[in-house]
Design a protein around this motif. Structure first.
Motif, PDB file in Angstrom:
ATOM      1  N   MET A  33      55.156 -73.101  30.266  1.00 12.64           N
ATOM      2  CA  MET A  33      54.051 -73.695  29.508  1.00 12.64           C
ATOM      3  C   MET A  33      52.828 -72.786  29.542  1.00 12.64           C
ATOM      4  O   MET A  33      52.172 -72.587  28.515  1.00 12.64           O
ATOM      5  CB  MET A  33      53.707 -75.081  30.077  1.00 12.64           C
ATOM      6  CG  MET A  33      54.776 -76.104  29.849  1.00 12.64           C
ATOM      7  SD  MET A  33      54.287 -77.682  30.576  1.00 12.64           S
ATOM      8  CE  MET A  33      55.865 -78.490  30.691  1.00 12.64           C
ATOM      9  N   GLN A  34      52.533 -72.230  30.707  1.00 13.81           N
ATOM     10  CA  GLN A  34      51.409 -71.307  30.829  1.00 13.81           C
ATOM     11  C   GLN A  34      51.639 -70.072  29.966  1.00 13.81           C
ATOM     12  O   GLN A  34      50.737 -69.598  29.287  1.00 13.81           O
ATOM     13  CB  GLN A  34      51.203 -70.902  32.288  1.00 13.81           C
ATOM     14  CG  GLN A  34      50.076 -69.902  32.499  1.00 13.81           C
ATOM     15  CD  GLN A  34      48.723 -70.461  32.125  1.00 13.81           C
ATOM     16  OE1 GLN A  34      48.325 -71.487  32.657  1.00 13.81           O
ATOM     17  NE2 GLN A  34      48.010 -69.812  31.227  1.00 13.81           N
ATOM     18  N   ASP A  35      52.864 -69.568  29.979  1.00 14.14           N
ATOM     19  CA  ASP A  35      53.194 -68.375  29.200  1.00 14.14           C
ATOM     20  C   ASP A  35      53.036 -68.637  27.700  1.00 14.14           C
ATOM     21  O   ASP A  35      52.454 -67.822  26.974  1.00 14.14           O
ATOM     22  CB  ASP A  35      54.620 -67.913  29.512  1.00 14.14           C
ATOM     23  CG  ASP A  35      54.797 -67.442  30.952  1.00 14.14           C
ATOM     24  OD1 ASP A  35      53.792 -67.225  31.654  1.00 14.14           O
ATOM     25  OD2 ASP A  35      55.962 -67.299  31.367  1.00 14.14           O
ATOM     26  N   VAL A  36      53.535 -69.764  27.239  1.00  7.88           N
ATOM     27  CA  VAL A  36      53.412 -70.116  25.821  1.00  7.88           C
ATOM     28  C   VAL A  36      51.941 -70.281  25.443  1.00  7.88           C
ATOM     29  O   VAL A  36      51.494 -69.784  24.403  1.00  7.88           O
ATOM     30  CB  VAL A  36      54.221 -71.398  25.496  1.00  7.88           C
ATOM     31  CG1 VAL A  36      53.879 -71.920  24.109  1.00  7.88           C
ATOM     32  CG2 VAL A  36      55.708 -71.128  25.610  1.00  7.88           C
ATOM     33  N   ALA A  37      51.182 -70.964  26.297  1.00  7.17           N
ATOM     34  CA  ALA A  37      49.753 -71.169  26.030  1.00  7.17           C
ATOM     35  C   ALA A  37      49.024 -69.824  25.948  1.00  7.17           C
ATOM     36  O   ALA A  37      48.180 -69.616  25.069  1.00  7.17           O
ATOM     37  CB  ALA A  37      49.134 -72.061  27.101  1.00  7.17           C
ATOM     38  N   SER A  38      49.362 -68.912  26.840  1.00  3.71           N
ATOM     39  CA  SER A  38      48.725 -67.585  26.810  1.00  3.71           C
ATOM     40  C   SER A  38      49.097 -66.834  25.538  1.00  3.71           C
ATOM     41  O   SER A  38      48.250 -66.181  24.927  1.00  3.71           O
ATOM     42  CB  SER A  38      49.147 -66.773  28.038  1.00  3.71           C
ATOM     43  OG  SER A  38      48.618 -67.345  29.198  1.00  3.71           O
ATOM     44  N   TYR A  39      50.349 -66.940  25.132  1.00  5.90           N
ATOM     45  CA  TYR A  39      50.761 -66.276  23.895  1.00  5.90           C
ATOM     46  C   TYR A  39      50.041 -66.855  22.689  1.00  5.90           C
ATOM     47  O   TYR A  39      49.545 -66.111  21.834  1.00  5.90           O
ATOM     48  CB  TYR A  39      52.287 -66.379  23.702  1.00  5.90           C
ATOM     49  CG  TYR A  39      52.701 -65.876  22.348  1.00  5.90           C
ATOM     50  CD1 TYR A  39      52.572 -64.530  22.018  1.00  5.90           C
ATOM     51  CD2 TYR A  39      53.182 -66.739  21.371  1.00  5.90           C
ATOM     52  CE1 TYR A  39      52.919 -64.056  20.762  1.00  5.90           C
ATOM     53  CE2 TYR A  39      53.527 -66.293  20.114  1.00  5.90           C
ATOM     54  CZ  TYR A  39      53.385 -64.946  19.815  1.00  5.90           C
ATOM     55  OH  TYR A  39      53.718 -64.476  18.551  1.00  5.90           O
ATOM     56  N   ILE A  40      49.944 -68.163  22.612  1.00  5.71           N
ATOM     57  CA  ILE A  40      49.286 -68.792  21.451  1.00  5.71           C
ATOM     58  C   ILE A  40      47.833 -68.338  21.339  1.00  5.71           C
ATOM     59  O   ILE A  40      47.306 -68.197  20.235  1.00  5.71           O
ATOM     60  CB  ILE A  40      49.419 -70.328  21.511  1.00  5.71           C
ATOM     61  CG1 ILE A  40      50.898 -70.719  21.288  1.00  5.71           C
ATOM     62  CG2 ILE A  40      48.532 -71.002  20.474  1.00  5.71           C
ATOM     63  CD1 ILE A  40      51.206 -72.180  21.529  1.00  5.71           C
ATOM     64  N   GLN A  41      47.202 -68.056  22.474  1.00  4.47           N
ATOM     65  CA  GLN A  41      45.821 -67.573  22.426  1.00  4.47           C
ATOM     66  C   GLN A  41      45.722 -66.243  21.678  1.00  4.47           C
ATOM     67  O   GLN A  41      44.695 -65.949  21.077  1.00  4.47           O
ATOM     68  CB  GLN A  41      45.238 -67.423  23.846  1.00  4.47           C
ATOM     69  CG  GLN A  41      45.163 -68.714  24.626  1.00  4.47           C
ATOM     70  CD  GLN A  41      44.474 -69.831  23.873  1.00  4.47           C
ATOM     71  OE1 GLN A  41      43.295 -69.753  23.587  1.00  4.47           O
ATOM     72  NE2 GLN A  41      45.223 -70.868  23.549  1.00  4.47           N
ATOM     73  N   THR A  42      46.787 -65.458  21.676  1.00  2.00           N
ATOM     74  CA  THR A  42      46.768 -64.176  20.960  1.00  2.00           C
ATOM     75  C   THR A  42      46.894 -64.366  19.461  1.00  2.00           C
ATOM     76  O   THR A  42      46.670 -63.430  18.701  1.00  2.00           O
ATOM     77  CB  THR A  42      47.896 -63.232  21.443  1.00  2.00           C
ATOM     78  OG1 THR A  42      49.170 -63.739  21.010  1.00  2.00           O
ATOM     79  CG2 THR A  42      47.873 -63.058  22.960  1.00  2.00           C
ATOM     80  N   LEU A  43      47.249 -65.573  19.014  1.00  2.00           N
ATOM     81  CA  LEU A  43      47.438 -65.846  17.589  1.00  2.00           C
ATOM     82  C   LEU A  43      46.172 -66.329  16.897  1.00  2.00           C
ATOM     83  O   LEU A  43      46.172 -66.477  15.685  1.00  2.00           O
ATOM     84  CB  LEU A  43      48.547 -66.901  17.411  1.00  2.00           C
ATOM     85  CG  LEU A  43      49.898 -66.544  18.006  1.00  2.00           C
ATOM     86  CD1 LEU A  43      50.865 -67.706  17.842  1.00  2.00           C
ATOM     87  CD2 LEU A  43      50.451 -65.276  17.403  1.00  2.00           C
ATOM     88  N   LYS A  44      45.144 -66.591  17.671  1.00  2.00           N
ATOM     89  CA  LYS A  44      43.892 -67.101  17.074  1.00  2.00           C
ATOM     90  C   LYS A  44      43.325 -66.059  16.126  1.00  2.00           C
ATOM     91  O   LYS A  44      43.349 -64.877  16.395  1.00  2.00           O
ATOM     92  CB  LYS A  44      42.896 -67.450  18.163  1.00  2.00           C
ATOM     93  CG  LYS A  44      43.364 -68.624  18.980  1.00  2.00           C
ATOM     94  CD  LYS A  44      42.321 -69.024  19.983  1.00  2.00           C
ATOM     95  CE  LYS A  44      42.859 -70.185  20.787  1.00  2.00           C
ATOM     96  NZ  LYS A  44      42.023 -71.333  20.748  1.00  2.00           N
ATOM     97  N   GLN A  45      42.789 -66.547  15.029  1.00  2.00           N
ATOM     98  CA  GLN A  45      42.265 -65.621  14.017  1.00  2.00           C
ATOM     99  C   GLN A  45      40.784 -65.431  14.136  1.00  2.00           C
ATOM    100  O   GLN A  45      40.071 -66.118  14.690  1.00  2.00           O
ATOM    101  CB  GLN A  45      42.613 -66.164  12.636  1.00  2.00           C
ATOM    102  CG  GLN A  45      44.110 -66.244  12.481  1.00  2.00           C
ATOM    103  CD  GLN A  45      44.502 -67.010  11.225  1.00  2.00           C
ATOM    104  OE1 GLN A  45      43.673 -67.413  10.425  1.00  2.00           O
ATOM    105  NE2 GLN A  45      45.789 -67.198  11.056  1.00  2.00           N
TER     106      GLN A  45
END
Length: 103
Positions: free
Chosen positions: A91-103
């Protein structure tokens, strides 16, 4: 001398904990692409099944708490089966990855 050893042990444990608390972005990307992107979009820009909020607008804490709520069944929906298999670190890993998708 024993106090010094204890202090060093605590410092080492603290360092390990802080590293563990950070997400592994590459691992999060693999999980996201395999299990989440179909419904949430490649950039986490879609409302999954027309029911969820856009998750690339969430901060890490909100993503993790949402995943935990889905895993526990507090929030029900089609994606719960996928979330049941996620560990806290996933869950932490997915959350960290999603942060890289912010525009």
């Amino acid at each position: 001398m024993k106090i010094y050893s204890t202090i060093l042990s605590l410092i080492a444990l603290s360092a390990i904990s802080s590293v563990h608390a950070e997400g592994n972005i590459e691992h999060g990307q693999k999980i996201f692409n395999r299990s989440c992107a179909l419904c949430h979009g490649k950039q986490a820009e879609k409302s999954a099944m027309g029911q969820s909020q856009i998750i690339n607008t969430f901060n890490e804490e909100k993503i993790i708490s949402s995943l935990q709520d889905r895993k526990s069944g507090k929030i029900e929906g089609p994606g719960n089966r996928v979330k049941e298999g996620l560990s806290e670190q996933d869950m932490q890993d997915v959350a960290s990855y999603i942060q890289t998708l912010k525009q």
